[in-house]
Design an enzyme around this catalytic site. Sequence first.
Site, short mmCIF file in Angstrom:
data_model
loop_
_atom_site.label_atom_id
_atom_site.label_comp_id
_atom_site.label_asym_id
_atom_site.label_seq_id
_atom_site.Cartn_x
_atom_site.Cartn_y
_atom_site.Cartn_z
N CYS A 2 6.11 -1.68 10.35
CA CYS A 2 7.37 -1.67 11.11
C CYS A 2 7.29 -0.78 12.36
O CYS A 2 6.47 0.13 12.44
CB CYS A 2 8.56 -1.22 10.26
SG CYS A 2 9.01 -2.34 8.94
N ARG A 50 10.11 -5.70 12.42
CA ARG A 50 10.02 -5.58 10.97
C ARG A 50 8.75 -6.19 10.38
O ARG A 50 8.37 -7.30 10.71
CB ARG A 50 11.23 -6.25 10.30
CG ARG A 50 11.30 -6.02 8.80
CD ARG A 50 12.46 -6.75 8.16
NE ARG A 50 12.57 -6.43 6.74
CZ ARG A 50 13.15 -7.20 5.85
NH1 ARG A 50 13.72 -8.33 6.22
NH2 ARG A 50 13.19 -6.84 4.58
N ASN A 75 11.48 3.06 9.89
CA ASN A 75 10.09 2.65 9.67
C ASN A 75 9.56 3.43 8.49
O ASN A 75 9.58 4.67 8.50
CB ASN A 75 9.24 2.93 10.92
CG ASN A 75 7.75 2.89 10.63
OD1 ASN A 75 7.29 2.09 9.82
ND2 ASN A 75 6.99 3.76 11.28
N GLY A 76 9.09 2.74 7.46
CA GLY A 76 8.48 3.46 6.36
C GLY A 76 8.87 2.91 5.00
O GLY A 76 9.37 1.80 4.87
N GLY A 364 -7.32 5.91 -0.03
CA GLY A 364 -7.57 7.32 -0.37
C GLY A 364 -7.55 8.18 0.87
O GLY A 364 -8.02 9.31 0.86
#
Length: 367
Positions: A2, A50, A75-76, A364
């Site tokens: 996003c 989006r 965003n997130g 990771g």
Amino acid sequence: MCGIAGIFNLAGEKAISEEALRRMLSSIKHRGPDEFGLYSDTRVGLGHARLSIIDLSGGHQPMCNEDSTVWITFNGEIFNYVELRADLIARGHKFRTQSDTEVIIHLYEDHGHACLDYLNGQFAFAIWDKKKKEMFLARDRMGIRPLFYATAGGRFYFASEIKAIFAAGAVERKMDGAALDEIFTLWCTVPPRTAFAGVSELAPAHYLVLKDGIVAERPYWALSFPQEPERISFEDSVEELRRLLIDSTRLRLRADVPVGAYLSGGLDSSVTTALIRNFTNAPLQTFSIAFDDADYDESSYQKEMAKALGTEHNEIRCTYDDISRSFPDVIWHTEKPVLRTAPTPLLLLSGLVRESGFKVVMTGEGA
């Protein structure tokens, strides 16, 4: 991923150019290719590009509360949104969507700026409170999601990437010499400084409040380093680490789209991938980079882990020519000088993930 963007009149009311907002969003369409959204009034314009992950049909942004007095572009991901949503419903809030975005809105209605204390996630967002005539912008504790801003001509511009601020047409493009000194010393710029003069980065674990023509930045969280750390046994430390890794992995698997995993063959991604296998019954696809140069190639370890974990493995092979050809794209995305080519193979790997039909991948990289 996003992308967010916006324009705010610092003083007084003046129509916001939707054309400028559209240019800003167009410059970061790679962050959110699924749909664009706009909101504007005489004080603020909010934009959203989006990438649909949660509530694919109902999570359109910018999003507002029931009476359209609070607007957000976000965003997130909020990893604990399920628990927060249940608590907010118990407190009397009505939800129209299943999205984590709406959780932030209702938290803000209850707690104001202190809503940040409740969020477990990676995020950058901007909230326009029409009643208070106040803009509120915030970034997650570790600064995983980016947020940049600048002021020009009595207006405040913000976006997920600096190129979107320049696309609005009001902020001059000019390098910051002091930023180059920081990059050659520390390998990065230190917030709020960026590579561009006049453009600032909101620091991790900080928020901005824009009201009555004043822009105020404040911290809301900091790492704690106690003088007398708690003494626990090695066995208890191992168990606590295991518990935290399981919990963080479980929360990050909350998505309405398939989730894949990077697998480098090293400890971090191998542990993460093994944990994912314990929390899903669906076939797991893993993604790796192989190198023609044997000094850098770890594909044998990657294949060994993929076989041991029973994943459907995908591999992209990277040559020096691939790195040199793609390096300008890396600079375009990082928006600053970089001192090594390591981000280039990761860019190529993310391309493989996208081509394979995945929007979310566990890594990771935060280790």
